[in-house]
Every structure is written in C-alpha cells, then in structure tokens.
Scaffold this motif. Sequence first.
Motif, PDB file in Angstrom:
ATOM      1  N   PRO A 113       0.811  -1.224   0.000  1.00 26.63           N
ATOM      2  CA  PRO A 113       0.000   0.000   0.000  1.00 26.63           C
ATOM      3  C   PRO A 113       0.842   1.272   0.000  1.00 26.63           C
ATOM      4  N   ALA A 130       0.587   4.008  -2.955  1.00 25.11           N
ATOM      5  CA  ALA A 130       0.228   5.396  -2.649  1.00 25.11           C
ATOM      6  C   ALA A 130       1.306   6.359  -3.144  1.00 25.11           C
ATOM      7  N   LEU A 180      -4.514  12.150  -3.314  1.00 25.35           N
ATOM      8  CA  LEU A 180      -4.907  10.831  -2.814  1.00 25.35           C
ATOM      9  C   LEU A 180      -3.673   9.984  -2.495  1.00 25.35           C
ATOM     10  N   GLY A 191      -2.787   8.725   1.141  1.00 23.46           N
ATOM     11  CA  GLY A 191      -2.638   7.284   1.308  1.00 23.46           C
ATOM     12  C   GLY A 191      -1.370   6.926   2.053  1.00 23.46           C
TER      13      GLY A 191
END
Length: 441
Positions: free
Chosen positions: A77, A81, A346, A350
């Motif tokens: 992740p 991101a 975003l 993130g």
Amino acid sequence: MNQAATLSARRGWRAIPDRDRVPLPIAMAVFLACYLSWRPSRDIMFTASDMLFLLGGWILLTRKRLPAEPLGPFTAPWLIAFTTMLAGLLIGSVASGSPDRWTIVAVQYIFAWIVLPFLLIGHGHRYTMILARMWLLGVVAMELVGIIVYSTFDMSFETARQVLGLDFISGSRRLGVFATDANWNGAVIAMTLPFAFYLASKKLIGPIFTVVSVAILVSALTFSASFTAFTASVMAIVIFLTVGAVRPKPWAILLVLAAGSLVVTGEYTPEIFQKRVGDAIETGDISEAGTFTGRVALIADAWEMAGDHLLVGIGVDQDRVVSKLRAPVHNMYLLVLVEGGITALLGWVGMMLVGLATAISAFRHDRLVAAVALSVLTTFFIFSTASPHMYARLWAVPVLVALAVARDVSMQAEGGEPTRSGRRFATRFRPADARLSSTAR
C-alpha cells in the motif's frame, strides 16, 4: 582499557548477529540527517548525510541485508500510494510543459520515502534502537552548538550567514542551526522529544542524559520561536503520555509546570519567542502567532487555484510561478492538490494513512511503541499543514525511525524475521507466552 577487556568487547561485538549491526555510514547518516546546511551547494539537496546513506545502502545490498518488505503487509500500500502521488505530479508537469522539474523532485522523493525505508525499517530491534539513539544524539548535539553560538555570537546577520551558514541565526534572531530554517529546526525538536521520552522509558538512556537532553531541546525550541513547533511539541508530549499510559514522576510534573509558567510569563525566554509565540498564548489570538496571516493568504490563493485544476495539476514547483503572491503555499496537502491534482493528493494522503496504520498496529503489542510512533507522526502531520514539499531528510528520517520501532514490535509478536533480498530466512515460531522479549517491552 586493558587487553582482557578489549578482547571481551571484541567477542561481544562478534556475538551480535550480523543482521543486527548498523553499518557505521548509516548510523552517522541518521546522526547528521537534520544537518541540511552540510552540503556542497545550496541549490542541490544532497547532503553529507545523503552520501553516507548511499554508502551504507551499498554495504547492506552487498551483504544481502535489505528487507524485501520493510513495512511488512503495509509495504505494498505504501508503494502504491507513493506511485500514485508521483503519477499525479507527472501528469500535471507534462501538461504544463515542465517535466524536467518533476524529474528532480521525483528523485528527491524517491530517495526520502522509498530508498530510506529499506535502509531504516525492518532490520530488527537492536538495529532500530541504535538508529533512535543516533537521531537523538545528532539533534541534541546540533541544538547544543546552536544554543552556545546563539548566546555568544553578536555579529551582524550578514556576517553570521557567511560564517555559520544559511539562517543558522535568522535576521530576526531565530535559531535555525544546521537545519537552515528556524521553523524546520523547531519541527526537528518536536519530532525528537518523543524519542527522548521513549528511550528513557525503555531505560536505553540514563536519567541524567534524559534531563540534559530535554533541557537542551526545550531551550532550543524557544530560540527557534516557532508557534507551530511549540504547539506540535505540546501535542506530542500529551499523546505520548496518554497513549503510552505513562505516569510522570512528581518532580517531572513540577519541573514542567515551572517551565510552562516561565514560558507564559515571558521570564527567561528570548524576546523573539515572546513576540511570536508568547503573546499569542497569552491573548489567545492565533493571528499574532508568527506569519499566520501571510500563510492564510497563501492557503486562500491555493484553494482558489485548486478548484480550476482538480483533475490535472499545474505541475511541480509551478505554484510559486502561478500564484498571485509568487510563493508556494505552506501546506503539503494543498500544494500536491494544486500541482498534481486529486490523484497526487490521494497518493500523499494514502501514504499518511499507511504510516498511521503501522503505528496503530503496534498498540496491542506495546503501548509505549505506539506512543512514540503516533506522537512523531502527529508532529509530522501538523507540519505537513504548514510546509511545502517535504522530501528533505529531516522530515523523512524521524518518521521512518518511528515507523521502524512500530514495525519491529509487530515482527517480534509475529515470531519471525523479515525476508531479505537475495535470500530467505526460515520463519521462527515461539510459544505464545514468549512472543515479546523483555527487551522489546
């Protein structure tokens, strides 16, 4: 030291597993991570610390000691991101005809937020504790030098800049030291205080060194005269005490109350601190805090531009060009929104959420670990609302070391070792009642 003691020390060092040893260049790189003025050119963000990181990274790579997943399950992740943020900034830069500037900034971000995690996170508890102590030592040493110079140097601002470097002492006599900026110096202090409390709570530094270190850091904080740093430091301390369920000793409480009264009344605090911070605290009027009014104007201008560039941004470093005020907005979230559109925003959000999840995941294993990680991250979050692009290593290193502490306790609870590049270690399982060693606690 006699010969027998020397032999014993050498045997003790050899007894330390290779995976727990911190290469000297990396230890020194962490020590010097906030010394931004230690670089050959003011125009290029490549410091002595960066050079040492590269050397230390080469050592880890050749010894096959780089973790395949430094953040464990949060690694993917994090990378997604980060890639999303850079992609948004790239689209905006290409659309605005300035991809060359994107390349420079992308390299800086990749080094700070992709390369450094592999050098600092996922190497084991002992490795991480050395990094935490080196960061604390480096900041305390820098602030001590700053306090001594601040108290004895009475030359002009121009002379100070020539002799000491960029904004070691600003024109308004605010202490920037080697961080090159008083606000950045205040941020460094705010992110370092939780490490001092954590290491002291774990008995990894002695009480005398703890008191001296905190006194130096707090004194330097007043010389930096940063309202944001002062507020962030208070919040970091409150979060550390609350999340860590720490019960301060009575003498510590009295000492804090005495120090607080001196700050509020203006006794024994620098005049610039009283002007920029003390008056705002006394009156409760935040508009009196530093450059608050100017920053609000930049935010309003950036918010207006964001509405016109929501999908495709204006490109990296173009905010200072397009802005009516000819300056970048001092808010990381708004800056990436304006320059990279909603995609870049975003991605950055993130990354922040992944860091927060890493810190929170440590709570069920060790509250003190979660406390230091969350307090450092909170300080970083606060400054991300008051700073432009955040790829300087003085931002990344304390955050990554705090995440390394959180990741280590989770690794120990899982009973295994990280997968290294080039080889795999067999997973070791331990009884459920012995998953956390006494050193981890």
